[in-house]
Design a protein around this motif. Structure first.
Motif, PDB file in Angstrom:
ATOM      1  N   SER A  19     -53.075 -22.452 -46.704  1.00  0.00           N
ATOM      2  CA  SER A  19     -52.077 -22.055 -46.435  1.00  0.00           C
ATOM      3  C   SER A  19     -52.399 -20.622 -46.702  1.00  0.00           C
ATOM      4  O   SER A  19     -51.427 -19.750 -46.036  1.00  0.00           O
ATOM      5  N   ALA A  20     -52.958 -19.967 -47.453  1.00  0.00           N
ATOM      6  CA  ALA A  20     -53.248 -18.980 -47.294  1.00  0.00           C
ATOM      7  C   ALA A  20     -55.343 -18.448 -47.480  1.00  0.00           C
ATOM      8  O   ALA A  20     -55.640 -18.594 -48.708  1.00  0.00           O
ATOM      9  N   PRO A  21     -55.912 -19.081 -46.653  1.00  0.00           N
ATOM     10  CA  PRO A  21     -57.352 -19.244 -46.667  1.00  0.00           C
ATOM     11  C   PRO A  21     -57.989 -18.193 -47.455  1.00  0.00           C
ATOM     12  O   PRO A  21     -59.095 -18.118 -47.758  1.00  0.00           O
ATOM     13  N   GLU A  22     -57.169 -16.620 -47.493  1.00  0.00           N
ATOM     14  CA  GLU A  22     -57.708 -15.785 -47.328  1.00  0.00           C
ATOM     15  C   GLU A  22     -58.181 -15.756 -48.776  1.00  0.00           C
ATOM     16  O   GLU A  22     -58.627 -14.051 -48.999  1.00  0.00           O
ATOM     17  N   ARG A  23     -57.178 -15.964 -49.438  1.00  0.00           N
ATOM     18  CA  ARG A  23     -57.081 -15.547 -51.132  1.00  0.00           C
ATOM     19  C   ARG A  23     -57.830 -16.843 -52.134  1.00  0.00           C
ATOM     20  O   ARG A  23     -57.381 -17.753 -51.606  1.00  0.00           O
ATOM     21  N   PHE A  53     -66.381 -28.215 -49.951  1.00  0.00           N
ATOM     22  CA  PHE A  53     -65.127 -28.012 -49.072  1.00  0.00           C
ATOM     23  C   PHE A  53     -64.230 -26.816 -50.204  1.00  0.00           C
ATOM     24  O   PHE A  53     -63.717 -26.389 -49.458  1.00  0.00           O
ATOM     25  N   VAL A  54     -64.455 -26.296 -51.412  1.00  0.00           N
ATOM     26  CA  VAL A  54     -63.916 -25.553 -51.728  1.00  0.00           C
ATOM     27  C   VAL A  54     -65.030 -24.223 -52.636  1.00  0.00           C
ATOM     28  O   VAL A  54     -66.305 -24.278 -52.139  1.00  0.00           O
ATOM     29  N   ALA A  55     -65.062 -22.738 -52.498  1.00  0.00           N
ATOM     30  CA  ALA A  55     -66.132 -21.729 -53.227  1.00  0.00           C
ATOM     31  C   ALA A  55     -65.315 -21.483 -54.218  1.00  0.00           C
ATOM     32  O   ALA A  55     -63.922 -21.242 -54.516  1.00  0.00           O
ATOM     33  N   GLY A  63     -60.831 -17.582 -58.575  1.00  0.00           N
ATOM     34  CA  GLY A  63     -60.370 -18.843 -58.721  1.00  0.00           C
ATOM     35  C   GLY A  63     -61.020 -19.103 -57.560  1.00  0.00           C
ATOM     36  O   GLY A  63     -62.607 -19.562 -57.195  1.00  0.00           O
ATOM     37  N   ALA A  64     -60.722 -20.514 -56.710  1.00  0.00           N
ATOM     38  CA  ALA A  64     -61.039 -21.358 -55.696  1.00  0.00           C
ATOM     39  C   ALA A  64     -60.283 -20.847 -54.702  1.00  0.00           C
ATOM     40  O   ALA A  64     -59.322 -20.452 -53.621  1.00  0.00           O
ATOM     41  N   MET A  65     -61.307 -20.481 -53.209  1.00  0.00           N
ATOM     42  CA  MET A  65     -60.864 -20.530 -51.954  1.00  0.00           C
ATOM     43  C   MET A  65     -61.210 -21.659 -51.253  1.00  0.00           C
ATOM     44  O   MET A  65     -62.485 -22.327 -51.471  1.00  0.00           O
TER      45      MET A  65
END
Length: 139
Positions: A19-23, A53-55, A63-65
């Motif tokens: 929903s907010a891939p930049e954060r 799948f996440v960084a 956090g994770a994105m």
């Protein structure tokens, strides 16, 4: 078919991240939003990070994105990863023992049903199920 809570938590976390891939989202933030165990969610995020799948980032603003666009993450791939240690039935497990295996006609039906379930998920991406963007809290 029933998915484990491990998969449920992973999918919900990824839907929020999409929903907010930049954060970056903290596990505490996601756990609180969905009312789930932070410790359990941390294990889920670790698996998702190990498989690209996440960084994740530590520290302030960490956090994770998502590690790649949600449109490039297939739901079937996610479920396969998150459910990888969970056999649909005992006889599907690598060490599964079943006394009716030599004459069982159910195993093939269940295998076909599982394949159809995953094939349906393969037709969708994380972008298709992303949650609406979170509403910022008023100060």
């Amino acid at each position: 078919m029933r998915l484990t809570s491990f998969t449920d938590f992973g999918l919900r976390a990824l839907m929020r991240m999409a929903s907010a891939p930049e954060r970056a989202f903290s596990t505490a933030e996601i756990a609180e939003e969905f009312g789930i165990s932070r410790n359990h969610l941390t294990k889920v995020i670790q698996r998702l990070a190990r498989h690209g799948f996440v960084a994740t980032r530590r520290g302030a603003g960490g956090g994770a994105m998502l590690a790649r666009p949600a449109s490039e993450i297939g739901l079937g791939d996610l479920v396969r990863l998150l459910e990888q240690d969970q056999a649909l039935v005992e006889c599907f497990a690598p060490d599964g023992a079943c006394s009716v295996t030599p004459v069982c006609r159910l195993k093939a039906k269940l295998c076909a049903a599982e394949a159809a379930f995953l094939a349906e998920l393969d037709r969708s991406t994380l972008a298709d199920v992303a949650l609406p963007a979170p509403v910022p809290a008023l100060a």
